[in-house]
Design a protein around this motif. Structure first.
Motif, PDB file in Angstrom:
ATOM      1  N   ALA A 195      19.716 -45.550 -40.478  1.00 56.82           N
ATOM      2  CA  ALA A 195      19.813 -46.676 -41.407  1.00 56.82           C
ATOM      3  C   ALA A 195      18.506 -46.821 -42.169  1.00 56.82           C
ATOM      4  CB  ALA A 195      20.114 -47.970 -40.658  1.00 56.82           C
ATOM      5  N   SER A 196      18.629 -47.154 -43.427  1.00 56.34           N
ATOM      6  CA  SER A 196      17.489 -47.453 -44.280  1.00 56.34           C
ATOM      7  C   SER A 196      17.434 -48.959 -44.508  1.00 56.34           C
ATOM      8  CB  SER A 196      17.660 -46.725 -45.619  1.00 56.34           C
ATOM      9  OG  SER A 196      16.826 -47.289 -46.610  1.00 56.34           O
ATOM     10  N   TYR A 197      16.242 -49.456 -44.761  1.00 51.16           N
ATOM     11  CA  TYR A 197      16.078 -50.887 -45.025  1.00 51.16           C
ATOM     12  C   TYR A 197      16.728 -51.304 -46.346  1.00 51.16           C
ATOM     13  CZ  TYR A 197      12.525 -50.061 -48.592  1.00 51.16           C
ATOM     14  OH  TYR A 197      11.878 -49.676 -49.728  1.00 51.16           O
ATOM     15  N   LEU A 198      17.260 -50.359 -47.112  1.00 55.86           N
ATOM     16  CA  LEU A 198      17.925 -50.708 -48.365  1.00 55.86           C
ATOM     17  C   LEU A 198      19.142 -51.591 -48.148  1.00 55.86           C
ATOM     18  CD1 LEU A 198      17.699 -47.374 -50.379  1.00 55.86           C
ATOM     19  CD2 LEU A 198      16.275 -49.424 -50.586  1.00 55.86           C
ATOM     20  N   THR A 199      19.732 -51.506 -46.979  1.00 56.30           N
ATOM     21  CA  THR A 199      20.817 -52.422 -46.619  1.00 56.30           C
ATOM     22  C   THR A 199      20.332 -53.289 -45.462  1.00 56.30           C
ATOM     23  OG1 THR A 199      21.793 -50.863 -45.059  1.00 56.30           O
ATOM     24  CG2 THR A 199      22.640 -50.821 -47.322  1.00 56.30           C
ATOM     25  N   GLU A 200      20.979 -54.377 -45.254  1.00 59.61           N
ATOM     26  CA  GLU A 200      20.631 -55.263 -44.140  1.00 59.61           C
ATOM     27  C   GLU A 200      21.409 -54.835 -42.892  1.00 59.61           C
ATOM     28  OE1 GLU A 200      21.359 -59.205 -45.668  1.00 59.61           O
ATOM     29  OE2 GLU A 200      19.391 -59.254 -46.612  1.00 59.61           O
ATOM     30  N   ALA A 201      21.198 -53.593 -42.490  1.00 57.64           N
ATOM     31  CA  ALA A 201      21.961 -52.999 -41.393  1.00 57.64           C
ATOM     32  C   ALA A 201      21.898 -53.812 -40.100  1.00 57.64           C
ATOM     33  CB  ALA A 201      21.510 -51.562 -41.156  1.00 57.64           C
ATOM     34  N   PRO A 202      20.732 -54.263 -39.655  1.00 60.80           N
ATOM     35  CA  PRO A 202      20.711 -55.044 -38.409  1.00 60.80           C
ATOM     36  C   PRO A 202      21.538 -56.328 -38.499  1.00 60.80           C
ATOM     37  CG  PRO A 202      18.519 -54.256 -38.934  1.00 60.80           C
ATOM     38  CD  PRO A 202      19.381 -53.984 -40.134  1.00 60.80           C
ATOM     39  N   GLU A 203      21.351 -57.072 -39.579  1.00 61.95           N
ATOM     40  CA  GLU A 203      22.113 -58.309 -39.751  1.00 61.95           C
ATOM     41  C   GLU A 203      23.604 -58.025 -39.860  1.00 61.95           C
ATOM     42  OE1 GLU A 203      18.026 -59.120 -41.554  1.00 61.95           O
ATOM     43  OE2 GLU A 203      19.410 -57.431 -41.465  1.00 61.95           O
ATOM     44  N   GLU A 204      23.953 -56.988 -40.592  1.00 57.56           N
ATOM     45  CA  GLU A 204      25.371 -56.661 -40.764  1.00 57.56           C
ATOM     46  C   GLU A 204      26.015 -56.259 -39.440  1.00 57.56           C
ATOM     47  OE1 GLU A 204      25.928 -53.931 -44.014  1.00 57.56           O
ATOM     48  OE2 GLU A 204      24.777 -55.208 -45.377  1.00 57.56           O
ATOM     49  N   MET A 205      25.281 -55.513 -38.610  1.00 59.37           N
ATOM     50  CA  MET A 205      25.833 -55.128 -37.301  1.00 59.37           C
ATOM     51  C   MET A 205      26.047 -56.360 -36.426  1.00 59.37           C
ATOM     52  SD  MET A 205      26.956 -52.805 -35.242  1.00 59.37           S
ATOM     53  CE  MET A 205      26.392 -51.168 -35.677  1.00 59.37           C
ATOM     54  N   LEU A 206      25.033 -57.209 -36.341  1.00 59.69           N
ATOM     55  CA  LEU A 206      25.158 -58.420 -35.524  1.00 59.69           C
ATOM     56  C   LEU A 206      26.255 -59.334 -36.069  1.00 59.69           C
ATOM     57  CD1 LEU A 206      21.346 -59.001 -35.037  1.00 59.69           C
ATOM     58  CD2 LEU A 206      22.984 -58.451 -33.206  1.00 59.69           C
ATOM     59  N   ASP A 207      26.309 -59.504 -37.387  1.00 56.36           N
ATOM     60  CA  ASP A 207      27.336 -60.354 -37.998  1.00 56.36           C
ATOM     61  C   ASP A 207      28.741 -59.801 -37.770  1.00 56.36           C
ATOM     62  OD1 ASP A 207      25.343 -62.052 -38.918  1.00 56.36           O
ATOM     63  OD2 ASP A 207      25.413 -61.305 -40.987  1.00 56.36           O
ATOM     64  N   ALA A 208      28.882 -58.485 -37.769  1.00 56.91           N
ATOM     65  CA  ALA A 208      30.201 -57.878 -37.534  1.00 56.91           C
ATOM     66  C   ALA A 208      30.708 -58.219 -36.138  1.00 56.91           C
ATOM     67  CB  ALA A 208      30.131 -56.364 -37.718  1.00 56.91           C
ATOM     68  N   VAL A 209      29.843 -58.088 -35.151  1.00 52.79           N
ATOM     69  CA  VAL A 209      30.259 -58.399 -33.775  1.00 52.79           C
ATOM     70  C   VAL A 209      30.551 -59.891 -33.643  1.00 52.79           C
ATOM     71  CG1 VAL A 209      29.620 -58.274 -31.341  1.00 52.79           C
ATOM     72  CG2 VAL A 209      28.990 -56.410 -32.889  1.00 52.79           C
ATOM     73  N   THR A 210      29.736 -60.720 -34.274  1.00 55.77           N
ATOM     74  CA  THR A 210      29.992 -62.167 -34.264  1.00 55.77           C
ATOM     75  C   THR A 210      31.346 -62.471 -34.894  1.00 55.77           C
ATOM     76  OG1 THR A 210      27.619 -62.642 -34.377  1.00 55.77           O
ATOM     77  CG2 THR A 210      29.119 -64.418 -35.019  1.00 55.77           C
ATOM     78  N   SER A 211      31.671 -61.785 -35.980  1.00 49.88           N
ATOM     79  CA  SER A 211      32.951 -62.046 -36.656  1.00 49.88           C
ATOM     80  C   SER A 211      34.132 -61.689 -35.764  1.00 49.88           C
ATOM     81  CB  SER A 211      33.029 -61.298 -37.987  1.00 49.88           C
ATOM     82  OG  SER A 211      33.306 -59.924 -37.804  1.00 49.88           O
ATOM     83  N   LEU A 212      33.989 -60.636 -34.953  1.00 53.65           N
ATOM     84  CA  LEU A 212      35.061 -60.281 -34.017  1.00 53.65           C
ATOM     85  C   LEU A 212      35.243 -61.389 -32.976  1.00 53.65           C
ATOM     86  CD1 LEU A 212      34.228 -56.500 -33.515  1.00 53.65           C
ATOM     87  CD2 LEU A 212      36.040 -57.469 -34.966  1.00 53.65           C
ATOM     88  N   TRP A 213      34.135 -61.923 -32.474  1.00 52.66           N
ATOM     89  CA  TRP A 213      34.209 -63.035 -31.514  1.00 52.66           C
ATOM     90  C   TRP A 213      34.819 -64.274 -32.165  1.00 52.66           C
ATOM     91  CZ3 TRP A 213      34.324 -63.470 -26.564  1.00 52.66           C
ATOM     92  CH2 TRP A 213      33.720 -62.523 -25.756  1.00 52.66           C
ATOM     93  N   SER A 214      34.651 -64.401 -33.469  1.00 50.45           N
ATOM     94  CA  SER A 214      35.186 -65.567 -34.186  1.00 50.45           C
ATOM     95  C   SER A 214      36.642 -65.404 -34.575  1.00 50.45           C
ATOM     96  CB  SER A 214      34.337 -65.834 -35.432  1.00 50.45           C
ATOM     97  OG  SER A 214      33.008 -66.108 -35.060  1.00 50.45           O
ATOM     98  N   GLY A 215      37.254 -64.279 -34.196  1.00 48.86           N
ATOM     99  CA  GLY A 215      38.679 -64.110 -34.427  1.00 48.86           C
ATOM    100  C   GLY A 215      39.074 -63.067 -35.453  1.00 48.86           C
ATOM    101  N   ASN A 216      38.130 -62.474 -36.151  1.00 47.64           N
ATOM    102  CA  ASN A 216      38.490 -61.415 -37.094  1.00 47.64           C
ATOM    103  C   ASN A 216      38.986 -60.196 -36.330  1.00 47.64           C
ATOM    104  OD1 ASN A 216      37.688 -63.020 -39.189  1.00 47.64           O
ATOM    105  ND2 ASN A 216      35.780 -61.933 -39.570  1.00 47.64           N
ATOM    106  N   ALA A 217      39.996 -59.549 -36.865  1.00 48.52           N
ATOM    107  CA  ALA A 217      40.570 -58.376 -36.202  1.00 48.52           C
ATOM    108  C   ALA A 217      39.823 -57.093 -36.540  1.00 48.52           C
ATOM    109  CB  ALA A 217      42.039 -58.225 -36.573  1.00 48.52           C
ATOM    110  N   THR A 218      39.143 -57.079 -37.676  1.00 42.57           N
ATOM    111  CA  THR A 218      38.428 -55.878 -38.087  1.00 42.57           C
ATOM    112  C   THR A 218      37.060 -56.251 -38.640  1.00 42.57           C
ATOM    113  OG1 THR A 218      39.326 -55.916 -40.333  1.00 42.57           O
ATOM    114  CG2 THR A 218      40.557 -54.652 -38.679  1.00 42.57           C
ATOM    115  N   ALA A 219      36.173 -55.286 -38.601  1.00 39.66           N
ATOM    116  CA  ALA A 219      34.859 -55.428 -39.220  1.00 39.66           C
ATOM    117  C   ALA A 219      34.383 -54.036 -39.608  1.00 39.66           C
ATOM    118  CB  ALA A 219      33.869 -56.089 -38.272  1.00 39.66           C
TER     119      ALA A 219
END
Length: 151
Positions: free
Chosen positions: A31-55
């Motif tokens: 991963a390059s810092y050009l994207t917010e990879a750490p935040e996106e990874m953590l947010d994806a897992v949070t979204s699954l816990w919040s009920g989203n079926a996919t991320a």
């Protein structure tokens, strides 16, 4: 279901290597810092816990890319890591590097542990210097709180 491990290695200014494995396979994503990879990874897992079926999480690796695909059914998550080689073609081929099925609980614990280890190793200043962005405290805390509330 094989136990998953994940580690984030800050691998030079603005670069990270993410190592994942289960009892059967292992892979590495860049991963390059050009994207917010750490935040996106953590947010994806949070979204699954919040009920989203996919991320989906996209890591820019200049010029290639790594894409994490999460498909959640009940308390289990199918995880796929694919590599997309640079191409001028919009539908360039993707190669699956790794896949696993994990419980949502184990995925959350693995992600939390990986980022807690990065924080322990580097601290806020070291992380910012290496990654060129601040440590994702808010995204990590959101995952921790969502995970605790759901248990």
């Amino acid at each position: 279901m094989a136990d998953m491990t994940m580690s984030w290695e800050l691998a030079g200014t603005g670069w990270a290597r993410v190592h994942v494995s289960d009892n059967a396979n292992k892979a590495e994503a860049i991963a390059s810092y050009l994207t917010e990879a750490p935040e996106e990874m953590l947010d994806a897992v949070t979204s699954l816990w919040s009920g989203n079926a996919t991320a989906r999480v996209y890591f820019e690796a200049e010029p290639d890319a790594y894409i994490w695909l999460f498909d959640c059914t009940d308390s289990n998550v199918d995880i796929r890591l694919v590599h997309r080689a640079y191409s001028d073609e919009p539908d360039s081929a993707e190669t699956e590097l790794w896949s696993t099925n994990q419980t949502l609980d184990h995925l959350a614990c693995t992600g939390i542990g990986a980022f807690e280890e990065v924080a322990r190793q580097h601290g806020d200043d070291g992380y910012s210097k290496m990654w060129c962005r601040p440590f994702p405290h808010a995204a990590l805390q959101s995952l921790v709180e969502t995970h605790l509330d759901a248990r």
